[in-house]
Design an enzyme around this catalytic site. Structure first.
Site: not given
Ligand code: SAM
Length: 285
Positions: A19, A42, A100, A143-144, A164
């Site tokens: 962050h 993500h 984030s 899906d990101g 992330d």
């Molecule tokens: N970026 C966030 C933060 O710093 O506050 C934390 C994110 S966490 C490490 C990863 C997230 O990605 C989880 O909430 C999970 O549900 C999500 N996720 C997993 N695979 C994904 C995908 N293919 N596309 C989007 N989100 C996904």
């Protein structure tokens, strides 16, 4: 079905580093009047509560954000992170720690746009709810890795994309590099920030090597080691930033030694004053 929930890890040392890097890149981008774009592939739930059962299962925040206070004064390039954190506590609650998307939304201006992707059935609705009144924000339950490529290039032609993932799927270590190369092909002037955990030194070294081979100009690495590898689990984490602002490494040279002083275990510190962090250029300008 993925089981990762960021609530278990919110406010840990990895979040602090991640962050802070996001804050620095966006503070740099918003120095110019022109609008910019922020993408979060993500995104998570957007807001976490450190007094919740989920956060206290492992209480990682106790070895993260809570250790930033009471020791040596923070260096100047860390001051905006701290003032935004105080703002979050004042607005949301003393036990809140922001994700984030929240950091980005606070730093960006009315003219900027933010796109978040989140797949988790419990975290996506929380994220959507948090930003439902913010006209600058679009939240996708998609899906990101796929959606972010489709969104490139953003019309603003300036911006940051944060990648992330949770690395639950081991092939993600390879996928993230291909993903950033694909984004960069469509939007070469964008800044890309990838978070990675270090659980297995060989796997992390391979990731670093793949970036060196990809050869994207101005790729910088910032890593913080808080534990010894022999303790097991994640012992370090880092951010790899492509098209990093020129100020970021200068800031990291001031901030990472201080973060290491606050967050690294005494066993790591005993290995030498530079043992707790790494700053490295993976590909030059
Ligand atoms: N970026 C966030 C933060 O710093 O506050 C934390 C994110 S966490 C490490 C990863 C997230 O990605 C989880 O909430 C999970 O549900 C999500 N996720 C997993 N695979 C994904 C995908 N293919 N596309 C989007 N989100 C996904």
């Amino acid at each position: 079905m993925l089981s990762y929930r960021h609530g278990f890890h919110a406010g840990n040392s990895a979040d602090v580093l991640k962050h802070w890097v996001i804050e620095r890149v966006l503070s740099y981008l918003t120095q110019k009047d022109k609008p910019c774009f922020y993408g979060d592939t993500h995104a998570g739930a957007g807001m976490y509560f450190l007094n919740s059962d989920i956060a206290n299962k492992t209480a990682e925040y106790q070895r993260g954000v809570k250790k930033l206070f009471g020791g040596a004064a923070a260096p100047l390039p860390f001051s905006r992170y701290l003032s935004l954190l105080s703002q979050c506590e004042a607005e949301v609650g003393a036990d809140a720690y922001p994700g984030s998307p929240w950091w980005a939304a606070k730093i960006l201006r009315a003219s900027d746009r933010l796109n978040f992707c989140e797949l988790h059935p419990q975290d996506y609705p929380k994220l959507e709810q948090l930003f439902k009144r913010d006209k600058r924000v679009k939240v996708f339950n998609e899906d990101g890795f796929i959606k972010s490529v489709a969104l490139m290039p953003p019309p603003e032609k300036r911006g940051l994309v944060v990648i992330d993932p949770s690395y639950e799927i081991k092939s993600d270590y390879e996928k993230v590099v291909q993903h950033i190369v694909a984004l960069h092909k469509r939007f070469a002037t964008g800044t890309y920030a990838l978070w990675y955990p270090v659980v297995d030194a060989a796997r992390a070294a391979k990731l670093e090597h793949r970036f060196i081979q990809a050869g994207l100009k101005n790729t910088q690495l910032y890593e913080l080691q808080t534990e010894l590898p022999e303790n097991g689990g994640m012992y370090a984490s880092g951010m790899i930033v492509v098209n990093a602002p020129w100020t970021l490494t200068q800031d990291a040279q001031k901030v990472l030694p201080w973060l290491s002083l606050c967050l690294s275990s005494s066993a790591v510190k005993a290995q030498g004053k530079d043992a707790g962090f790494r700053i490295k250029t993976l590909c030059d300008e």
